[in-house]
Design a protein around this motif. Structure first.
Motif, PDB file in Angstrom:
ATOM      1  N   ALA A  22       0.697  -0.732  -0.184  1.00 18.98           N
ATOM      2  CA  ALA A  22      -0.120  -0.185   0.216  1.00 18.98           C
ATOM      3  C   ALA A  22       0.704   1.425   0.063  1.00 18.98           C
ATOM      4  CB  ALA A  22      -1.052  -0.156   1.126  1.00 18.98           C
ATOM      5  N   ALA A  23       0.137   2.144  -0.769  1.00 18.93           N
ATOM      6  CA  ALA A  23       0.996   3.317  -1.200  1.00 18.93           C
ATOM      7  C   ALA A  23       0.669   4.744  -0.245  1.00 18.93           C
ATOM      8  CB  ALA A  23       2.140   3.374  -2.280  1.00 18.93           C
ATOM      9  N   SER A  24       1.424   5.357  -0.056  1.00 19.91           N
ATOM     10  CA  SER A  24       1.070   6.386  -0.245  1.00 19.91           C
ATOM     11  C   SER A  24       1.391   7.797   0.204  1.00 19.91           C
ATOM     12  CB  SER A  24       0.041   6.967   1.570  1.00 19.91           C
ATOM     13  OG  SER A  24       1.258   6.630   2.291  1.00 19.91           O
ATOM     14  N   GLY A  25       1.236   9.057  -0.278  1.00 17.50           N
ATOM     15  CA  GLY A  25       2.235  10.014   0.245  1.00 17.50           C
ATOM     16  C   GLY A  25       3.424  10.928  -1.353  1.00 17.50           C
ATOM     17  N   PHE A  26       3.041   9.576  -2.653  1.00 25.64           N
ATOM     18  CA  PHE A  26       3.299  10.257  -3.370  1.00 25.64           C
ATOM     19  C   PHE A  26       3.108   9.783  -4.600  1.00 25.64           C
ATOM     20  CE2 PHE A  26       4.858   6.245  -5.156  1.00 25.64           C
ATOM     21  CZ  PHE A  26       4.783   5.374  -4.470  1.00 25.64           C
ATOM     22  N   PRO A  27       2.932  10.110  -5.910  1.00 24.06           N
ATOM     23  CA  PRO A  27       2.084   9.952  -6.967  1.00 24.06           C
ATOM     24  C   PRO A  27       1.698   8.763  -7.718  1.00 24.06           C
ATOM     25  CG  PRO A  27       3.646  11.601  -7.674  1.00 24.06           C
ATOM     26  CD  PRO A  27       3.778  11.488  -6.108  1.00 24.06           C
ATOM     27  N   PHE A  28       1.594   8.122  -6.917  1.00 22.24           N
ATOM     28  CA  PHE A  28       1.721   6.741  -6.649  1.00 22.24           C
ATOM     29  C   PHE A  28       1.790   6.220  -8.925  1.00 22.24           C
ATOM     30  CE2 PHE A  28       1.630   1.846  -6.337  1.00 22.24           C
ATOM     31  CZ  PHE A  28       0.571   1.107  -7.223  1.00 22.24           C
ATOM     32  N   SER A  29       0.751   6.316  -8.954  1.00 20.76           N
ATOM     33  CA  SER A  29       0.567   5.751 -10.998  1.00 20.76           C
ATOM     34  C   SER A  29       1.399   6.469 -11.681  1.00 20.76           C
ATOM     35  CB  SER A  29      -0.952   6.879 -11.156  1.00 20.76           C
ATOM     36  OG  SER A  29      -0.678   8.262 -11.124  1.00 20.76           O
ATOM     37  N   ILE A  30       2.127   7.410 -11.425  1.00 16.38           N
ATOM     38  CA  ILE A  30       3.285   7.933 -11.973  1.00 16.38           C
ATOM     39  C   ILE A  30       5.083   6.958 -12.477  1.00 16.38           C
ATOM     40  CG2 ILE A  30       2.616   9.590 -13.372  1.00 16.38           C
ATOM     41  CD1 ILE A  30       4.237  11.609 -11.672  1.00 16.38           C
ATOM     42  N   TYR A  31       4.612   6.508 -10.682  1.00 14.15           N
ATOM     43  CA  TYR A  31       5.715   5.315 -11.183  1.00 14.15           C
ATOM     44  C   TYR A  31       6.044   4.025 -11.098  1.00 14.15           C
ATOM     45  CZ  TYR A  31       7.809   8.969  -7.851  1.00 14.15           C
ATOM     46  OH  TYR A  31       8.800  10.197  -7.364  1.00 14.15           O
ATOM     47  N   SER A  51       4.398  -1.731 -15.275  1.00 16.55           N
ATOM     48  CA  SER A  51       5.921   0.228 -15.250  1.00 16.55           C
ATOM     49  C   SER A  51       4.392   0.495 -15.347  1.00 16.55           C
ATOM     50  CB  SER A  51       5.570   0.326 -17.243  1.00 16.55           C
ATOM     51  OG  SER A  51       4.432  -0.183 -17.036  1.00 16.55           O
ATOM     52  N   TRP A  52       4.942   2.107 -14.932  1.00 17.91           N
ATOM     53  CA  TRP A  52       3.625   2.829 -14.335  1.00 17.91           C
ATOM     54  C   TRP A  52       2.753   2.873 -14.881  1.00 17.91           C
ATOM     55  CZ3 TRP A  52       1.410   6.536 -16.598  1.00 17.91           C
ATOM     56  CH2 TRP A  52       1.793   7.369 -18.604  1.00 17.91           C
ATOM     57  N   SER A  53       2.421   2.779 -16.576  1.00 25.83           N
ATOM     58  CA  SER A  53       0.998   2.496 -16.740  1.00 25.83           C
ATOM     59  C   SER A  53       0.651   1.019 -17.185  1.00 25.83           C
ATOM     60  CB  SER A  53       1.641   2.840 -18.385  1.00 25.83           C
ATOM     61  OG  SER A  53       1.963   2.019 -18.782  1.00 25.83           O
ATOM     62  N   ARG A  54       1.249  -0.039 -16.375  1.00 29.06           N
ATOM     63  CA  ARG A  54       0.616  -1.690 -16.318  1.00 29.06           C
ATOM     64  C   ARG A  54       1.109  -1.649 -17.415  1.00 29.06           C
ATOM     65  NH1 ARG A  54      -4.851  -0.596 -14.799  1.00 29.06           N
ATOM     66  NH2 ARG A  54      -5.027   0.993 -15.888  1.00 29.06           N
ATOM     67  N   SER A  55       1.902  -1.303 -18.331  1.00 31.36           N
ATOM     68  CA  SER A  55       2.049  -1.660 -20.217  1.00 31.36           C
ATOM     69  C   SER A  55       2.669  -2.997 -20.473  1.00 31.36           C
ATOM     70  CB  SER A  55       2.121  -0.565 -21.001  1.00 31.36           C
ATOM     71  OG  SER A  55       3.398   0.061 -20.552  1.00 31.36           O
ATOM     72  N   LEU A  78       0.105  -1.862  -4.906  1.00 32.38           N
ATOM     73  CA  LEU A  78       1.180  -3.250  -5.620  1.00 32.38           C
ATOM     74  C   LEU A  78       0.216  -4.487  -5.028  1.00 32.38           C
ATOM     75  CD1 LEU A  78       3.562  -3.695  -8.052  1.00 32.38           C
ATOM     76  CD2 LEU A  78       5.295  -3.220  -5.404  1.00 32.38           C
ATOM     77  N   TYR A  79       1.122  -5.726  -6.200  1.00 29.46           N
ATOM     78  CA  TYR A  79       1.148  -7.115  -5.632  1.00 29.46           C
ATOM     79  C   TYR A  79       1.748  -8.049  -6.306  1.00 29.46           C
ATOM     80  CZ  TYR A  79      -4.217  -5.242  -4.612  1.00 29.46           C
ATOM     81  OH  TYR A  79      -5.036  -4.282  -4.134  1.00 29.46           O
ATOM     82  N   THR A 103      14.892  -0.340 -14.116  1.00 25.02           N
ATOM     83  CA  THR A 103      14.547  -0.491 -12.785  1.00 25.02           C
ATOM     84  C   THR A 103      14.514  -2.329 -12.063  1.00 25.02           C
ATOM     85  OG1 THR A 103      12.407  -1.401 -15.191  1.00 25.02           O
ATOM     86  CG2 THR A 103      12.512   0.139 -13.744  1.00 25.02           C
ATOM     87  N   THR A 104      15.610  -2.741 -12.943  1.00 21.07           N
ATOM     88  CA  THR A 104      15.852  -4.294 -12.155  1.00 21.07           C
ATOM     89  C   THR A 104      16.710  -4.102 -10.867  1.00 21.07           C
ATOM     90  OG1 THR A 104      17.676  -4.576 -13.457  1.00 21.07           O
ATOM     91  CG2 THR A 104      14.952  -5.204 -14.174  1.00 21.07           C
TER      92      THR A 104
END
Length: 122
Positions: A22-31, A51-55, A78-79, A103-104
Protein backbone atom coordinates in the motif's frame (compact mmCIF):
# COMPACT_ATOMS: atom_id res chain seq x y z
CA UNK A 1 6.02 8.76 1.79
CA UNK A 2 4.97 5.30 2.90
CA UNK A 3 5.11 1.85 1.37
CA UNK A 4 3.61 -0.85 3.57
CA UNK A 5 3.94 -4.50 2.58
CA UNK A 6 1.65 -7.22 3.86
CA UNK A 7 0.66 -10.79 3.08
CA UNK A 8 3.84 -12.62 3.97
CA UNK A 9 3.89 -15.74 6.10
CA UNK A 10 4.81 -19.40 6.33
CA UNK A 11 3.72 -21.69 3.52
CA UNK A 12 4.60 -25.19 2.37
CA UNK A 13 6.48 -25.79 -0.86
CA UNK A 14 4.08 -25.72 -3.78
CA UNK A 15 1.77 -23.30 -2.04
CA UNK A 16 0.79 -19.73 -2.87
CA UNK A 17 0.86 -16.30 -1.25
CA UNK A 18 -0.26 -12.87 -2.38
CA UNK A 19 1.74 -9.89 -1.23
CA UNK A 20 0.35 -6.36 -1.19
CA UNK A 21 2.09 -3.01 -0.98
CA UNK A 22 0.00 0.00 0.00
CA UNK A 23 1.48 3.31 -1.13
CA UNK A 24 0.87 6.84 0.10
CA UNK A 25 2.49 10.26 0.07
CA UNK A 26 3.60 10.31 -3.56
CA UNK A 27 1.90 10.10 -7.01
CA UNK A 28 1.77 6.31 -7.20
CA UNK A 29 0.26 6.17 -10.70
CA UNK A 30 3.31 7.75 -12.35
CA UNK A 31 5.92 5.60 -10.62
CA UNK A 32 7.33 2.30 -11.80
CA UNK A 33 6.97 -0.25 -9.03
CA UNK A 34 9.08 -3.25 -8.20
CA UNK A 35 9.45 -6.19 -5.85
CA UNK A 36 12.82 -7.25 -4.52
CA UNK A 37 13.79 -9.87 -1.97
CA UNK A 38 16.63 -10.39 0.44
CA UNK A 39 17.62 -13.71 1.94
CA UNK A 40 19.91 -13.89 5.00
CA UNK A 41 23.49 -13.08 4.07
CA UNK A 42 22.61 -12.12 0.51
CA UNK A 43 22.13 -8.92 -1.45
CA UNK A 44 18.68 -7.51 -2.14
CA UNK A 45 17.71 -9.09 -5.47
CA UNK A 46 15.27 -8.15 -8.20
CA UNK A 47 12.03 -10.17 -8.39
CA UNK A 48 9.64 -8.27 -10.67
CA UNK A 49 8.64 -4.81 -11.79
CA UNK A 50 5.70 -3.17 -13.50
CA UNK A 51 5.67 0.07 -15.43
CA UNK A 52 3.65 3.06 -14.24
CA UNK A 53 1.08 2.52 -17.00
CA UNK A 54 0.81 -1.25 -16.30
CA UNK A 55 1.75 -1.80 -19.91
CA UNK A 56 4.84 -3.86 -19.21
CA UNK A 57 5.91 -6.33 -16.55
CA UNK A 58 9.32 -7.96 -16.23
CA UNK A 59 10.48 -10.83 -14.02
CA UNK A 60 13.65 -12.29 -12.69
CA UNK A 61 14.61 -15.63 -14.20
CA UNK A 62 14.03 -17.54 -10.96
CA UNK A 63 10.37 -16.46 -10.66
CA UNK A 64 9.35 -16.25 -14.32
CA UNK A 65 6.17 -18.26 -14.86
CA UNK A 66 5.41 -18.59 -11.14
CA UNK A 67 4.98 -15.01 -9.93
CA UNK A 68 2.71 -12.27 -11.29
CA UNK A 69 3.08 -8.59 -10.52
CA UNK A 70 0.11 -6.25 -10.84
CA UNK A 71 -1.04 -2.85 -9.64
CA UNK A 72 -4.27 -0.99 -8.96
CA UNK A 73 -3.62 2.70 -9.49
CA UNK A 74 -7.07 3.60 -8.15
CA UNK A 75 -6.18 1.93 -4.83
CA UNK A 76 -2.49 2.95 -4.81
CA UNK A 77 -1.61 -0.70 -4.29
CA UNK A 78 0.95 -3.07 -5.77
CA UNK A 79 0.56 -6.84 -5.69
CA UNK A 80 2.69 -9.93 -6.13
CA UNK A 81 0.94 -13.25 -6.65
CA UNK A 82 3.36 -16.05 -5.86
CA UNK A 83 2.50 -19.58 -6.93
CA UNK A 84 4.42 -22.87 -6.84
CA UNK A 85 6.57 -21.54 -4.05
CA UNK A 86 9.94 -23.16 -3.38
CA UNK A 87 12.14 -23.15 -0.26
CA UNK A 88 14.61 -20.95 -2.15
CA UNK A 89 11.93 -18.24 -2.36
CA UNK A 90 12.33 -17.73 1.40
CA UNK A 91 13.32 -14.11 1.99
CA UNK A 92 12.14 -10.72 3.14
CA UNK A 93 10.19 -9.18 0.27
CA UNK A 94 10.34 -5.42 -0.32
CA UNK A 95 8.36 -3.18 -2.63
CA UNK A 96 9.98 -0.12 -4.14
CA UNK A 97 9.03 2.90 -6.22
CA UNK A 98 11.03 4.73 -8.85
CA UNK A 99 10.78 7.04 -11.83
CA UNK A 100 14.28 6.09 -12.96
CA UNK A 101 15.74 3.25 -14.96
CA UNK A 102 16.92 0.55 -15.00
CA UNK A 103 14.08 -0.75 -12.89
CA UNK A 104 15.80 -4.07 -12.24
CA UNK A 105 18.47 -2.39 -10.13
CA UNK A 106 17.81 -1.61 -6.48
CA UNK A 107 19.94 1.54 -6.64
CA UNK A 108 17.39 3.08 -9.04
CA UNK A 109 14.64 3.03 -6.43
CA UNK A 110 13.68 6.13 -4.47
CA UNK A 111 11.30 4.68 -1.90
CA UNK A 112 11.16 1.34 -0.06
CA UNK A 113 8.81 -0.43 2.29
CA UNK A 114 9.87 -2.13 5.50
CA UNK A 115 9.53 -5.63 4.06
CA UNK A 116 7.44 -8.71 4.74
CA UNK A 117 8.84 -12.14 5.57
CA UNK A 118 8.04 -15.09 3.32
CA UNK A 119 9.10 -18.52 4.54
CA UNK A 120 8.62 -21.62 2.41
CA UNK A 121 9.04 -24.95 4.15
CA UNK A 122 10.08 -28.11 2.32
Amino acid sequence: VQLVESGGGLVQAGGSLRLSCAASGFPFSIYHMGWFRQAPGKERAFVARISWSRSTAYYGDSVQGRFTISRDNAKNTLYLQMNSLKPEDTAVYYCGATRRTPTTTKDSYDYWGQGTQVTVSS
